[in-house]
Write a protein that holds these residues in place. Structure first.
Motif, short mmCIF file in Angstrom:
data_model
loop_
_atom_site.label_atom_id
_atom_site.label_comp_id
_atom_site.label_asym_id
_atom_site.label_seq_id
_atom_site.Cartn_x
_atom_site.Cartn_y
_atom_site.Cartn_z
N VAL A 83 -9.36 6.94 4.86
CA VAL A 83 -8.07 6.39 5.27
C VAL A 83 -7.56 7.20 6.45
O VAL A 83 -7.55 8.43 6.42
CB VAL A 83 -7.04 6.45 4.11
CG1 VAL A 83 -5.66 6.00 4.57
CG2 VAL A 83 -7.51 5.60 2.94
N PHE A 89 2.02 3.72 1.60
CA PHE A 89 2.35 4.44 2.81
C PHE A 89 3.68 5.16 2.66
O PHE A 89 4.44 4.93 1.70
CB PHE A 89 2.41 3.48 4.00
CG PHE A 89 1.07 2.96 4.44
CD1 PHE A 89 0.12 3.80 5.00
CD2 PHE A 89 0.75 1.62 4.29
CE1 PHE A 89 -1.11 3.32 5.41
CE2 PHE A 89 -0.48 1.12 4.69
CZ PHE A 89 -1.41 1.98 5.25
N GLN A 133 -5.98 1.79 -4.61
CA GLN A 133 -5.44 0.80 -3.69
C GLN A 133 -5.98 1.01 -2.27
O GLN A 133 -6.42 0.07 -1.61
CB GLN A 133 -3.91 0.87 -3.67
CG GLN A 133 -3.22 0.17 -4.83
CD GLN A 133 -1.71 0.23 -4.67
OE1 GLN A 133 -1.08 1.22 -5.04
NE2 GLN A 133 -1.14 -0.83 -4.13
N PHE A 134 -5.93 2.25 -1.84
CA PHE A 134 -6.45 2.56 -0.50
C PHE A 134 -7.95 2.29 -0.43
O PHE A 134 -8.45 1.77 0.57
CB PHE A 134 -6.17 4.03 -0.16
CG PHE A 134 -4.83 4.25 0.50
CD1 PHE A 134 -4.44 3.47 1.57
CD2 PHE A 134 -3.98 5.25 0.05
CE1 PHE A 134 -3.21 3.68 2.19
CE2 PHE A 134 -2.75 5.46 0.66
CZ PHE A 134 -2.37 4.68 1.73
N ARG A 135 -8.66 2.63 -1.47
CA ARG A 135 -10.11 2.44 -1.47
C ARG A 135 -10.47 0.95 -1.36
O ARG A 135 -11.35 0.57 -0.60
CB ARG A 135 -10.72 3.05 -2.74
CG ARG A 135 -12.25 3.07 -2.76
CD ARG A 135 -12.74 3.60 -4.08
NE ARG A 135 -12.23 4.93 -4.34
CZ ARG A 135 -12.07 5.46 -5.55
NH1 ARG A 135 -12.38 4.74 -6.63
NH2 ARG A 135 -11.60 6.68 -5.70
N ILE A 190 -6.62 0.19 8.56
CA ILE A 190 -6.16 1.15 7.56
C ILE A 190 -7.11 2.34 7.48
O ILE A 190 -6.69 3.49 7.34
CB ILE A 190 -6.04 0.48 6.18
CG1 ILE A 190 -5.07 -0.70 6.24
CG2 ILE A 190 -5.61 1.49 5.12
CD1 ILE A 190 -3.67 -0.30 6.63
N GLY A 191 -8.37 2.07 7.56
CA GLY A 191 -9.38 3.11 7.46
C GLY A 191 -10.73 2.59 7.87
O GLY A 191 -10.83 1.56 8.56
N GLU A 201 -2.99 4.67 -6.75
CA GLU A 201 -2.74 4.57 -5.32
C GLU A 201 -4.01 4.85 -4.52
O GLU A 201 -4.26 4.21 -3.49
CB GLU A 201 -1.63 5.54 -4.92
CG GLU A 201 -0.26 5.15 -5.46
CD GLU A 201 0.81 6.18 -5.16
OE1 GLU A 201 1.99 5.81 -5.08
OE2 GLU A 201 0.46 7.38 -5.01
N THR A 209 -5.03 9.00 8.60
CA THR A 209 -3.74 9.62 8.30
C THR A 209 -2.94 9.97 9.55
O THR A 209 -1.80 10.42 9.45
CB THR A 209 -3.95 10.90 7.48
OG1 THR A 209 -4.82 11.79 8.20
CG2 THR A 209 -4.58 10.57 6.12
N LEU A 240 0.85 -1.19 0.00
CA LEU A 240 0.00 0.00 0.00
C LEU A 240 0.89 1.24 0.00
O LEU A 240 2.01 1.22 0.54
CB LEU A 240 -0.91 0.00 1.23
CG LEU A 240 -1.97 -1.11 1.28
CD1 LEU A 240 -2.77 -1.03 2.57
CD2 LEU A 240 -2.92 -1.03 0.09
#
Length: 591
Positions: free
Chosen positions: A149, A52, A105-107, A129-130, A102, A151, A50
């Motif tokens: 997400v 990061f 990916q987070f979604r 992660i979120g 990216e 942060t 991911l």
């Protein structure tokens, strides 16, 4: 060699318990281990798969043991500055410009409920992660899924003197990045600022007890009490049933002995019936004795392996989150106990007048390893396609193959040669007839499958309650720590399996069916089929697992575990029946 393995593992335990001492301001590395869907524990990925914030000097991997790699651990140093007793407030980690891929990916990670795992001074921590939320429009119309997400991460660390005792991680719901589809559109990059904070506090918890926290989290006091009560209730019920059956069997045998051993000239031999009537058949060696001896040898090896693992567990080697300790012990001890399989298989094969002893040794070598290797190849291929950390690197595969080729196979061959050359004869208390006796026609419930169902149900009922906790540990995020309970249940499982198989063997011989060799093995090992049935129940009704990779790992690896139970318990059932048959036929007069 086994003592050396135990000493090596205990050295690892003492290293963790002794720990490291830090001076104020000394750097302490925080390692990121893996990320993955919370409901699919086998589907894990590297943390930096991911997008990061990465360390400036590149990714630094921590050297890992064989067991850690097999367990899917991939520890990588993170850029977080968590120096000893050094507080930080809203420290900036980095500012990243996320591309469309990216963001996606987070979604996807948020949609799949991804979690992360890290290690700080060998203490594990977890976080998500979120989060995924449903947002209802002001007009009350259709709701939308919002992907956020986290942060900002906060680390709360406790210390006692100059040693780290505890660490907790939390996220700030006020500091999140919205990566929802309706917010992030097109190829417009998204800027994300990742921050963290650190707070140190002093505690009076001694360093030696810092792992107790993880033990408490697994079972709350009331759950532990219910656990003990359920196990005791189950064991008492099974033992009572076993006791009743034992009493009935002993009374029946007593009457049989009286009938068969009395010297009565009036009693004509043609009136004899029952198990004495087949005294010339019971010691006739089974068909496919090569395969039979390979099964028995593998069963003895797995039984010895289980006892050694329980011994290490009871002395505290497998403490909570001992990364890969259990896998290391399983691999090494399985290799070292291979000689047991070779010796037992070779010895019994020689006693049964076997000639193809080379084939017997080779068959013993692959009886369990063969199916396990096929399952591993399938699962590893699936894991590679997923790019998961569960896929073993090529170097690790080579090491395991070398252990198998240089230790397991040679020890099996050596054990087989010793067993073959051991001058022992099969102790048959009755002479075997030259031609086999005809078996009378039997009702359906006397056949193999109904007998296996009856034989497997009682031992399975003894371990049914414990299976849930074991599965929650193997295929969930719990850690099993109550090895004393598990050892008690294991002993009861062996006792019940031995007795129920002996009882069914007697009933089989009483109707003059002398084919008890394979039947006793199948009845003893039938508990393995019940355990696999529980696997199906657990997957579909007690878990949230899904996906091709998780399903393949769950069903195929559980299949090999059930095969191990089949071989081990089948051996226990057959060996108990053999002792029983020898005993009853040595107590009667037979021509």
């Amino acid at each position: 060699m086994i003592k050396a393995v135990a000493a090596l593992l205990l050295a690892g335990v003492s290293l963790v318990l002794c720990g490291r001492a830090f001076e104020p301001g000394a750097p302490v590395k925080l390692y990121a281990n893996k990320v993955g869907p919370f409901s699919n524990p086998s589907e894990t990925y590297q943390y930096y798969d991911l997008p990061f914030c990465r360390p400036e000097g590149g990714l630094e991997h921590k050297p890992e043991t064989l067991g850690e790699v097999v367990d899917g651990n991939r520890l990588i140093m993170t850029p977080y500055d968590l120096s000893f007793r050094k507080d930080k407030a809203d420290a900036k980690l980095c500012t990243k410009t996320l591309t469309k891929s990216e963001v996606m990916q987070f979604r996807k990670a948020v949609s799949d409920d991804f979690y992360f795992q890290m290690y700080y001074d060998n203490l594990p921590i977890w976080g998500f992660i979120g989060k995924l939320e449903k947002e209802v429009s002001a007009s009350g119309g259709e709701s939308k899924l919002k992907h956020y997400v986290f942060t900002h991460v906060h680390y709360d660390i406790a210390y006692n003197g100059n040693r780290i005792v505890e660490i907790n991680v939390s996220t700030d719901p006020a500091q999140m990045l919205d990566v929802s589809e309706d917010v992030v559109t097109g190829d417009v990059p998204v800027e994300a600022t990742f921050t963290y904070s650190v707070q140190w506090r002093e505690t009076d918890i001694p360093y030696e007890k810092r792992m107790d926290k993880y033990r408490r989290y697994q079972f709350l006091p009331q759950h532990l009490e219910i656990h003990w009560f359920s196990i005791i209730n189950s064991c008492v019920t099974v033992l009572l049933l076993t006791g009743f059956l034992a009493t009935i069997l002993m009374r029946v045998l007593k009457n049989d002995f009286i009938k068969y051993t009395r010297d009565d000239d009036v009693l004509d031999e043609t009136e004899e019936s029952g198990w004495k009537n087949i005294h010339g058949e019971v010691f006739r060696f089974p068909p496919s004795k090569n395969l039979f001896c390979a099964f028995v040898g593998s069963g003895f090896q797995l039984l010895a392996l289980s006892i050694f693992i329980f011994g290490l567990a009871c002395v505290g080697v497998f403490y909570p989150y001992n990364r890969g300790g259990l896998y290391t012990a399983l691999i090494v001890l399985y290799a070292l106990t291979a000689g047991i399989a070779g010796y037992v298989a070779g010895s019994y094969y020689k006693q049964m007048d076997g000639r193809a002893w080379v084939r017997n040794i080779l068959l013993t070598s692959v009886t369990f390893c063969g199916p396990l290797f096929v399952v591993f190849c399938i699962n590893n291929t699936v894991a590679i396609s997923y790019r998961s950390t569960a896929a073993l690197p090529f170097g690790t595969i080579v090491i395991i193959l070398l252990i198998w080729a240089l230790i397991t196979i040679p020890l099996t061959i050596a054990g087989g040669i010793v067993g073959k050359n051991t001058r022992t004869e099969f102790k048959a208390t009755c002479r075997t007839n030259k031609y086999p006796r005809e078996i009378p026609e039997l009702p359906w419930y006397r056949h193999a499958v109904p007998q296996m169902i009856m034989a497997g149900f009682l031992p399975f009922s003894a371990i049914y309650i414990e299976l849930y906790y074991i599965f929650a540990s193997m295929w969930g995020h719990k850690v099993y720590t109550i090895y004393s309970i598990l050892f008690i249940v294991f002993i009861i499982l062996l006792i019940v399996t031995a007795f129920i198989t002996v009882a069914l063997t007697y009933f089989q011989l009483a109707v003059e069916d002398h084919r008890w060799w394979w039947r006793s093995f199948l009845c003893g090992g039938s508990t393995g089929f019940f355990i696999y049935g529980y696997c199906l129940y657990y997957y579909f009704f007690r878990s949230d697992m899904s996906g091709t990779m998780q399903s393949a790992f769950f069903f195929l690896y559980n299949g090999t575990v059930c095969l191990a139970f089949f071989l081990m318990l089948g051996t226990v059932g057959w060996r108990s029946s053999l002792s029983f048959v020898r005993h009853i036929y040595s107590a009667i007069k037979s021509d």
